[in-house]
Design an enzyme around this catalytic site. Structure first.
Site, PDB file in Angstrom:
ATOM      1  N   ASP A  33      40.175 -63.311  24.699  1.00 60.46           N
ATOM      2  CA  ASP A  33      40.453 -61.986  25.277  1.00 60.46           C
ATOM      3  C   ASP A  33      39.348 -61.012  24.853  1.00 60.46           C
ATOM      4  O   ASP A  33      38.875 -61.030  23.716  1.00 60.46           O
ATOM      5  CB  ASP A  33      41.814 -61.483  24.795  1.00 60.46           C
ATOM      6  CG  ASP A  33      42.325 -60.323  25.627  1.00 60.46           C
ATOM      7  OD1 ASP A  33      43.323 -60.494  26.338  1.00 60.46           O
ATOM      8  OD2 ASP A  33      41.713 -59.220  25.566  1.00 60.46           O
ATOM      9  N   HIS A 104      48.548 -65.567  33.580  1.00 63.79           N
ATOM     10  CA  HIS A 104      47.896 -65.947  32.322  1.00 63.79           C
ATOM     11  C   HIS A 104      48.896 -65.923  31.188  1.00 63.79           C
ATOM     12  O   HIS A 104      49.840 -65.132  31.199  1.00 63.79           O
ATOM     13  CB  HIS A 104      46.713 -65.033  31.995  1.00 63.79           C
ATOM     14  CG  HIS A 104      47.017 -63.572  32.069  1.00 63.79           C
ATOM     15  ND1 HIS A 104      47.087 -62.890  33.256  1.00 63.79           N
ATOM     16  CD2 HIS A 104      47.276 -62.663  31.105  1.00 63.79           C
ATOM     17  CE1 HIS A 104      47.359 -61.610  33.030  1.00 63.79           C
ATOM     18  NE2 HIS A 104      47.498 -61.448  31.720  1.00 63.79           N
TER      19      HIS A 104
HETATM   20  P1  5GP Z   1      47.856 -58.453  30.872  1.00 67.59           P
HETATM   21  O1  5GP Z   1      48.215 -57.046  30.485  1.00 67.59           O
HETATM   22  O2  5GP Z   1      47.505 -58.560  32.321  1.00 67.59           O
HETATM   23  O3  5GP Z   1      48.887 -59.446  30.435  1.00 67.59           O
HETATM   24  O4  5GP Z   1      46.592 -58.829  30.017  1.00 67.59           O
HETATM   25  C1  5GP Z   1      45.297 -58.849  30.524  1.00 67.59           C
HETATM   26  C2  5GP Z   1      44.354 -59.162  29.370  1.00 67.59           C
HETATM   27  O5  5GP Z   1      43.086 -59.452  29.902  1.00 67.59           O
HETATM   28  C3  5GP Z   1      44.177 -58.012  28.380  1.00 67.59           C
HETATM   29  O6  5GP Z   1      44.545 -58.448  27.077  1.00 67.59           O
HETATM   30  C4  5GP Z   1      42.692 -57.674  28.481  1.00 67.59           C
HETATM   31  O7  5GP Z   1      42.105 -57.343  27.243  1.00 67.59           O
HETATM   32  C5  5GP Z   1      42.090 -58.947  29.056  1.00 67.59           C
HETATM   33  N1  5GP Z   1      40.908 -58.739  29.877  1.00 67.59           N
HETATM   34  C6  5GP Z   1      40.762 -57.826  30.884  1.00 67.59           C
HETATM   35  N2  5GP Z   1      39.549 -57.943  31.445  1.00 67.59           N
HETATM   36  C7  5GP Z   1      38.922 -58.961  30.799  1.00 67.59           C
HETATM   37  C8  5GP Z   1      37.625 -59.556  30.940  1.00 67.59           C
HETATM   38  O8  5GP Z   1      36.806 -59.181  31.770  1.00 67.59           O
HETATM   39  N3  5GP Z   1      37.323 -60.584  30.093  1.00 67.59           N
HETATM   40  C9  5GP Z   1      38.227 -61.036  29.157  1.00 67.59           C
HETATM   41  N4  5GP Z   1      37.816 -62.049  28.382  1.00 67.59           N
HETATM   42  N5  5GP Z   1      39.437 -60.494  29.001  1.00 67.59           N
HETATM   43  C10 5GP Z   1      39.781 -59.465  29.810  1.00 67.59           C
END
Ligand code: 5GP
Length: 123
Positions: A33, A104
């Site tokens: 992440d 995810h």
């Molecule tokens: P959600 O809130 O959708 O469950 O989590 C999305 C996750 O994706 C977040 O923890 C955020 O830090 C991560 N994230 C968002 N954009 C990117 C990216 O471009 N690269 C990576 N490696 N992680 C990302």
């Protein structure tokens, strides 16, 4: 919600955006992440176009679902946290505040993790 083929994780899967890869097989791709919330914070995504847990559970084939869930454990093992322990988080639907609309699973580990209770936001 229909699947947005230009969401950031779809672009990572296509190699259009770099990611720190941890593991890949036929069913899953795993990477670190970008904003870690624990000493170890990995994301595991299915290869197919699914928006969230609900979508994956309802539309994914048995092979995709089984392969993906086995991959999550393989990622934990690869990261060296399989025995020490890890927490998984996955979101579905608006109340979950899911940011990226490609299903995810978060793997959080590397320290004794705090409470699982999540405080609802005030409207
Ligand atoms: P959600 O809130 O959708 O469950 O989590 C999305 C996750 O994706 C977040 O923890 C955020 O830090 C991560 N994230 C968002 N954009 C990117 C990216 O471009 N690269 C990576 N490696 N992680 C990302």
């Amino acid at each position: 919600m229909s699947y947005d083929t230009n969401n950031i994780f779809a672009r990572i899967l296509r190699g259009e955006i770099p990611a720190k890869k941890i593991y890949e097989d036929d069913w899953a791709f795993a990477f670190h992440d970008i904003h870690p919330q624990a000493p170890v914070h990995a994301l595991v995504i299915p290869k197919g176009p699914y928006t969230c847990w609900r979508d994956f559970a309802e539309r994914g084939s048995d092979a995709e679902v089984a392969g993906f869930f086995r991959a999550v454990q393989t990622v934990a093992k690869t990261l060296g946290v399989s025995e020490t322990g890890y927490r998984t988080i996955a979101n579905a639907g608006p109340d979950s505040m899911q940011e990226v609309p490609h299903f995810h699973v978060h793997i959080l580990a590397g320290a004794r993790l705090g409470t699982k209770i999540v405080t609802p936001l005030a409207d």
